[in-house]
Design a protein around this motif. Structure first.
Motif, PDB file in Angstrom:
ATOM      1  N   MET A   1      -8.003  32.133  12.151  1.00 16.11           N
ATOM      2  CA  MET A   1      -7.089  31.824  13.236  1.00 16.11           C
ATOM      3  C   MET A   1      -5.992  32.810  13.174  1.00 16.11           C
ATOM      4  O   MET A   1      -5.207  33.064  12.033  1.00 16.11           O
ATOM      5  CB  MET A   1      -6.532  30.381  12.922  1.00 16.11           C
ATOM      6  N   LYS A   3      -2.353  33.640  13.439  1.00 19.47           N
ATOM      7  CA  LYS A   3      -1.119  32.799  13.728  1.00 19.47           C
ATOM      8  C   LYS A   3      -0.204  33.529  14.217  1.00 19.47           C
ATOM      9  O   LYS A   3       0.635  32.692  15.076  1.00 19.47           O
ATOM     10  CB  LYS A   3      -0.764  32.591  12.127  1.00 19.47           C
ATOM     11  N   ILE A   6      -0.445  32.358  17.865  1.00 22.31           N
ATOM     12  CA  ILE A   6       0.023  31.079  18.130  1.00 22.31           C
ATOM     13  C   ILE A   6       1.444  31.209  18.502  1.00 22.31           C
ATOM     14  O   ILE A   6       2.034  30.627  19.317  1.00 22.31           O
ATOM     15  CB  ILE A   6      -0.389  30.035  16.977  1.00 22.31           C
ATOM     16  N   PHE A   7       1.995  31.909  17.509  1.00 27.29           N
ATOM     17  CA  PHE A   7       3.390  31.794  17.684  1.00 27.29           C
ATOM     18  C   PHE A   7       3.950  32.571  19.028  1.00 27.29           C
ATOM     19  O   PHE A   7       4.647  32.003  19.679  1.00 27.29           O
ATOM     20  CB  PHE A   7       4.084  32.731  16.442  1.00 27.29           C
ATOM     21  N   GLN A   9       2.141  32.537  21.574  1.00 24.59           N
ATOM     22  CA  GLN A   9       1.898  31.566  22.593  1.00 24.59           C
ATOM     23  C   GLN A   9       3.079  30.559  22.842  1.00 24.59           C
ATOM     24  O   GLN A   9       3.363  30.091  24.119  1.00 24.59           O
ATOM     25  CB  GLN A   9       0.562  30.792  22.288  1.00 24.59           C
ATOM     26  N   VAL A  10       3.402  30.171  21.682  1.00 26.09           N
ATOM     27  CA  VAL A  10       4.679  29.061  21.981  1.00 26.09           C
ATOM     28  C   VAL A  10       5.952  29.809  22.634  1.00 26.09           C
ATOM     29  O   VAL A  10       6.507  29.304  23.543  1.00 26.09           O
ATOM     30  CB  VAL A  10       5.320  28.395  20.528  1.00 26.09           C
ATOM     31  N   ALA A  11       6.151  31.127  22.265  1.00 20.25           N
ATOM     32  CA  ALA A  11       7.234  31.766  22.660  1.00 20.25           C
ATOM     33  C   ALA A  11       7.082  31.970  24.117  1.00 20.25           C
ATOM     34  O   ALA A  11       7.984  32.045  24.855  1.00 20.25           O
ATOM     35  CB  ALA A  11       7.386  33.113  21.918  1.00 20.25           C
ATOM     36  N   GLN A  12       5.856  32.119  24.675  1.00 24.50           N
ATOM     37  CA  GLN A  12       5.412  32.477  26.051  1.00 24.50           C
ATOM     38  C   GLN A  12       5.716  31.041  26.951  1.00 24.50           C
ATOM     39  O   GLN A  12       6.137  31.187  27.748  1.00 24.50           O
ATOM     40  CB  GLN A  12       3.758  33.060  26.058  1.00 24.50           C
ATOM     41  N   VAL A  13       5.294  30.049  26.207  1.00 24.19           N
ATOM     42  CA  VAL A  13       5.602  28.709  26.724  1.00 24.19           C
ATOM     43  C   VAL A  13       6.790  28.719  27.164  1.00 24.19           C
ATOM     44  O   VAL A  13       7.303  28.303  28.408  1.00 24.19           O
ATOM     45  CB  VAL A  13       4.768  27.559  26.246  1.00 24.19           C
ATOM     46  N   GLU A  14       7.795  28.845  26.091  1.00 23.37           N
ATOM     47  CA  GLU A  14       9.342  28.577  26.039  1.00 23.37           C
ATOM     48  C   GLU A  14       9.682  29.695  27.509  1.00 23.37           C
ATOM     49  O   GLU A  14      10.712  28.889  28.202  1.00 23.37           O
ATOM     50  CB  GLU A  14       9.730  29.157  24.813  1.00 23.37           C
ATOM     51  N   ARG A  16       8.219  30.852  29.957  1.00 21.73           N
ATOM     52  CA  ARG A  16       7.727  30.228  31.233  1.00 21.73           C
ATOM     53  C   ARG A  16       8.688  29.049  31.851  1.00 21.73           C
ATOM     54  O   ARG A  16       9.014  28.817  32.730  1.00 21.73           O
ATOM     55  CB  ARG A  16       6.072  29.929  31.274  1.00 21.73           C
ATOM     56  N   ILE A  17       8.783  28.178  30.818  1.00 21.12           N
ATOM     57  CA  ILE A  17       9.717  26.976  31.185  1.00 21.12           C
ATOM     58  C   ILE A  17      11.270  27.325  31.609  1.00 21.12           C
ATOM     59  O   ILE A  17      11.703  27.020  32.317  1.00 21.12           O
ATOM     60  CB  ILE A  17       9.851  26.082  29.947  1.00 21.12           C
TER      61      ILE A  17
ATOM     62  N   LEU C  20       1.227  25.674  33.226  1.00 22.08           N
ATOM     63  CA  LEU C  20       1.773  25.321  31.560  1.00 22.08           C
ATOM     64  C   LEU C  20       1.054  24.236  30.893  1.00 22.08           C
ATOM     65  O   LEU C  20       1.000  24.133  29.726  1.00 22.08           O
ATOM     66  CB  LEU C  20       3.315  24.804  32.061  1.00 22.08           C
ATOM     67  N   GLU C  23      -1.890  25.565  29.236  1.00 22.05           N
ATOM     68  CA  GLU C  23      -1.299  26.253  28.136  1.00 22.05           C
ATOM     69  C   GLU C  23      -0.721  25.391  26.853  1.00 22.05           C
ATOM     70  O   GLU C  23      -1.205  25.610  25.897  1.00 22.05           O
ATOM     71  CB  GLU C  23      -0.125  27.255  28.639  1.00 22.05           C
ATOM     72  N   LEU C  27      -2.354  25.241  23.394  1.00 25.13           N
ATOM     73  CA  LEU C  27      -1.589  25.454  22.282  1.00 25.13           C
ATOM     74  C   LEU C  27      -1.581  24.184  21.164  1.00 25.13           C
ATOM     75  O   LEU C  27      -1.653  24.292  20.099  1.00 25.13           O
ATOM     76  CB  LEU C  27      -0.049  25.490  22.738  1.00 25.13           C
TER      77      LEU C  27
ATOM     78  N   TYR D  21      12.734  22.712  27.926  1.00 22.69           N
ATOM     79  CA  TYR D  21      13.059  23.888  27.525  1.00 22.69           C
ATOM     80  C   TYR D  21      13.881  23.651  26.210  1.00 22.69           C
ATOM     81  O   TYR D  21      13.356  24.634  25.012  1.00 22.69           O
ATOM     82  CB  TYR D  21      14.213  24.718  28.418  1.00 22.69           C
ATOM     83  N   ILE D  24      10.651  22.520  23.627  1.00 24.75           N
ATOM     84  CA  ILE D  24       9.869  23.726  23.312  1.00 24.75           C
ATOM     85  C   ILE D  24      10.542  24.577  22.044  1.00 24.75           C
ATOM     86  O   ILE D  24       9.995  25.247  21.540  1.00 24.75           O
ATOM     87  CB  ILE D  24       9.308  24.400  24.533  1.00 24.75           C
ATOM     88  N   LYS D  28       8.978  25.604  18.609  1.00 27.79           N
ATOM     89  CA  LYS D  28       8.948  27.177  18.143  1.00 27.79           C
ATOM     90  C   LYS D  28       9.384  27.232  16.984  1.00 27.79           C
ATOM     91  O   LYS D  28       8.791  27.930  16.030  1.00 27.79           O
ATOM     92  CB  LYS D  28       9.626  28.108  19.403  1.00 27.79           C
ATOM     93  N   ILE D  35       3.912  28.415  10.184  1.00 21.99           N
ATOM     94  CA  ILE D  35       3.016  29.587   9.831  1.00 21.99           C
ATOM     95  C   ILE D  35       3.615  30.276   8.570  1.00 21.99           C
ATOM     96  O   ILE D  35       2.700  30.745   7.773  1.00 21.99           O
ATOM     97  CB  ILE D  35       3.183  30.458  11.120  1.00 21.99           C
TER      98      ILE D  35
END
Lengths: 72, 72, 72, 72
Positions: A1, A3, A6-7, A9-14, A16-17, C20, C23, C27, D21, D24, D28, D35
């Motif tokens: 996995m 890691k 994963i981080f 991905q969370v940052a990307q979701v943030e 995008r929001i 989203l 995603e 996640l 926002y 998330i 994060k 992690i």
């Protein structure tokens, strides 16, 4: 996995929001304008209806001598 | 660090995004109606303007020589 | 005001919220794995500590009378 | 069609995206900690494995007279 993936991905979701928040802000402004234009058009329509009724009465009065009752 | 709390938080964010998706779907339907009403009102306004111009011409024609019927 | 552009914008926001949702689902699955790996590692750590204590005792038992250096 | 209700709905969607926002962002931070703990546990596990191997060698050395090479 992975890691770090994963981080990221969370940052990307943030991120995008955050972008969505901006877009919905623009959209809100445009919906507001749309509603204002709508309200303006409804008022204009009412005025046109009134003017048209007045004009219609005017025409009949001019063309005839006696008009007893008129309803449009 | 409470790991179950972290998982619950991700699950909650997911649920909220699901709710948002539904809300924006409703909103899209209403914006569509708003735009349709808007377009309808713009067309009605044009028709009123035309009728009013026709009525205005009619009035002038009546007051001068003799015009029997005018329709635009 | 370009009304079709407003509608496209709502539709785009809807699409983005849909993306989203996907995603955050991915996640969630990864955070779940991360938490599971974490729990597994904590348990392994406990077992290592126990083994190391047992091994440490074993060393002492073996050396019986004179123990020059001890490390836990 | 209640136009003010439409505007309120866009405003509500905007508010909810703002809340998301924030959520998330918290998430994060927690995933980052998760992690980090994970990485720490993996390193600890490696150290325990090394200590246990060393202890295992020590036990065997003590219990027997001469062991030339041991690999676990």
């Amino acid at each position: 996995m992975d890691k770090q993936a994963i981080f990221k991905q969370v940052a990307q979701v943030e991120e995008r929001i955050g972008e969505l928040y901006e877009e919905i802000g623009n959209l809100k402004a445009q919906v507001r304008e749309l509603i204002e234009e709508n309200t303006r058009l409804v008022l204009e329509k009412q005025r046109y209806q009134e003017h048209l009724q007045a004009a219609s009465k005017g025409m009949k009065s001019n063309s005839t001598t006696s008009v007893i009752s008129e309803h449009t």
